[in-house]
Design a protein around this motif. Structure first.
Motif, PDB file in Angstrom:
ATOM      1  N   ARG A 193       0.831  -1.201   0.000  1.00  0.00           N
ATOM      2  CA  ARG A 193       0.000   0.000   0.000  1.00  0.00           C
ATOM      3  C   ARG A 193       0.870   1.257   0.000  1.00  0.00           C
ATOM      4  NH1 ARG A 193      -2.659  -2.989  -1.831  1.00  0.00           N
ATOM      5  NH2 ARG A 193      -4.498  -4.058  -1.029  1.00  0.00           N
ATOM      6  N   GLU A 196       2.177   1.768  -3.433  1.00  0.00           N
ATOM      7  CA  GLU A 196       1.149   2.240  -4.362  1.00  0.00           C
ATOM      8  C   GLU A 196       0.902   3.743  -4.227  1.00  0.00           C
ATOM      9  OE1 GLU A 196      -2.058  -0.268  -3.300  1.00  0.00           O
ATOM     10  OE2 GLU A 196      -1.428  -1.925  -4.594  1.00  0.00           O
ATOM     11  N   SER A 199       2.280   6.162  -6.780  1.00  0.00           N
ATOM     12  CA  SER A 199       1.608   6.325  -8.066  1.00  0.00           C
ATOM     13  C   SER A 199       0.382   7.204  -7.872  1.00  0.00           C
ATOM     14  CB  SER A 199       1.185   4.951  -8.618  1.00  0.00           C
ATOM     15  OG  SER A 199       0.230   5.096  -9.658  1.00  0.00           O
ATOM     16  N   GLN A 201      -2.250   7.598  -9.735  1.00  0.00           N
ATOM     17  CA  GLN A 201      -3.476   6.859 -10.044  1.00  0.00           C
ATOM     18  C   GLN A 201      -3.840   5.908  -8.909  1.00  0.00           C
ATOM     19  OE1 GLN A 201      -5.565   6.703 -13.164  1.00  0.00           O
ATOM     20  NE2 GLN A 201      -6.847   5.707 -11.629  1.00  0.00           N
ATOM     21  N   ARG A 202      -2.872   5.138  -8.429  1.00  0.00           N
ATOM     22  CA  ARG A 202      -3.151   4.172  -7.368  1.00  0.00           C
ATOM     23  C   ARG A 202      -3.446   4.886  -6.057  1.00  0.00           C
ATOM     24  NH1 ARG A 202      -5.351   1.184  -7.035  1.00  0.00           N
ATOM     25  NH2 ARG A 202      -4.420  -0.298  -5.575  1.00  0.00           N
ATOM     26  N   ASP A 205      -6.971   5.867  -6.214  1.00  0.00           N
ATOM     27  CA  ASP A 205      -7.855   4.713  -6.037  1.00  0.00           C
ATOM     28  C   ASP A 205      -7.951   4.312  -4.564  1.00  0.00           C
ATOM     29  OD1 ASP A 205      -8.213   4.718  -8.743  1.00  0.00           O
ATOM     30  OD2 ASP A 205      -6.871   3.030  -9.143  1.00  0.00           O
ATOM     31  N   LEU A 206      -6.827   4.364  -3.858  1.00  0.00           N
ATOM     32  CA  LEU A 206      -6.842   4.031  -2.435  1.00  0.00           C
ATOM     33  C   LEU A 206      -7.668   5.048  -1.649  1.00  0.00           C
ATOM     34  CD1 LEU A 206      -3.124   2.957  -1.858  1.00  0.00           C
ATOM     35  CD2 LEU A 206      -5.131   1.477  -1.927  1.00  0.00           C
ATOM     36  N   ALA A 243      -9.276   1.564 -10.763  1.00  0.00           N
ATOM     37  CA  ALA A 243      -8.385   0.687 -11.526  1.00  0.00           C
ATOM     38  C   ALA A 243      -8.257  -0.635 -10.802  1.00  0.00           C
ATOM     39  CB  ALA A 243      -7.019   1.342 -11.707  1.00  0.00           C
ATOM     40  N   GLU A 245      -6.979  -3.508  -8.673  1.00  0.00           N
ATOM     41  CA  GLU A 245      -6.081  -3.517  -7.525  1.00  0.00           C
ATOM     42  C   GLU A 245      -5.110  -4.679  -7.630  1.00  0.00           C
ATOM     43  OE1 GLU A 245      -8.024  -3.239  -3.787  1.00  0.00           O
ATOM     44  OE2 GLU A 245      -9.525  -1.823  -4.496  1.00  0.00           O
ATOM     45  N   GLY A 246      -3.967  -4.520  -6.973  1.00  0.00           N
ATOM     46  CA  GLY A 246      -2.980  -5.576  -6.962  1.00  0.00           C
ATOM     47  C   GLY A 246      -3.486  -6.795  -6.232  1.00  0.00           C
TER      48      GLY A 246
END
Length: 248
Positions: A193, A196, A199, A201-202, A205-206, A243, A245-246
């Motif tokens: 986390r 991420e 980034s 974008q990430r 998203d979080l 997007a 997620e991992g």
């Protein structure tokens, strides 16, 4: 020690076990992803294996859904009411009066769900507009209804599982907010986390997922209805274009 005390203690053991598994897997994955000597090339082969997403998502299903289901149905260590598993409209209806009462309650809960969803959607739209004016562009929206449903299902059940013991002890209001503590701890101790967040974008998203966690709490306090929380999460997650997620 009576059965009620044992059940009370066991629900905390299930919560601690789930948190422990999440941390072990997240740290093991992070260590495996670090640059290694050639003999660690198996990780690259695993990462590019076509069957990896299916296996990873099956593991997520077992973790996020299987653990709460086992605690509820196998051990009886959780309560359906505490999880927000409202009965269907026709359940336990002795007559027309009971059906009408259930219908009125459902309409009231639906009103709260729509109000909270509309307010959250407005805030997300405002945030997107602010981002566009700040950096000159907005993040791309990749809307996928199947992905939105899958992630809503995983997260809402997982959050309800973590929230239930706190609600039992501290009541619906305080317990729902305190139930966010293990969720925050699980995310804060996950090294992926933090990576991420580098980034944009990430990181965005979080932040949206964190907002959906708050929405879940508000919905639980007003409705105690996990089904409505699931539908609201699907709608907002799809509209926000989260997007992928991992894998856990």
């Amino acid at each position: 020690m009576n059965a009620e005390v044992l059940s009370f203690q066991e629900r905390w053991l299930w919560l601690a076990g789930s948190l422990g598994i999440a941390l072990i897997v997240s740290w093991a994955g992070w260590l495996a992803r670090r640059p290694r000597a050639p003999q660690w090339s198996w990780w690259e082969r695993w990462h590019h294996w076509r069957g990896r997403p299916w296996l990873s998502q099956s593991a997520r299903l077992l973790y996020a859904i299987g653990i709460p289901a086992a605690a509820l149905f196998w051990r009886g260590a959780l309560t359906e009411r505490g999880l927000g598993l409202q009965p269907w409209l026709w359940s336990d209806a002795a007559g027309l009066g009971a059906v009408q009462s259930n219908w009125v309650n459902l309409m009231r809960d639906l009103g709260w769900a729509l109000s909270i969803m509309a307010g959250t959607a407005a805030l997300l739209a405002l945030g997107r507009r602010t981002t566009r004016h700040t950096i000159g562009k907005a993040f791309p929206l990749r809307r996928d209804l199947g992905f939105a449903f899958r992630e809503a299902f995983y997260h809402q059940v997982h959050w309800a599982f973590y929230r239930e013991p706190f609600v039992l002890v501290w009541g619906i209001g305080s317990g729902a907010w305190l139930g966010l503590l293990p969720v925050v701890l699980e995310a804060a101790l996950n090294p992926a986390r933090w990576a991420e967040l580098r980034s944009p974008q990430r990181g965005r998203d979080l932040l949206v997922r964190a907002a959906l966690a708050v929405v879940s709490i508000l919905l639980y306090i007003r409705t105690q209805n996990l089904w409505l929380a699931l539908l609201v999460d699907v709608a907002l997650g799809w509209a926000a274009g989260l997007a992928a997620e991992g894998d856990q």
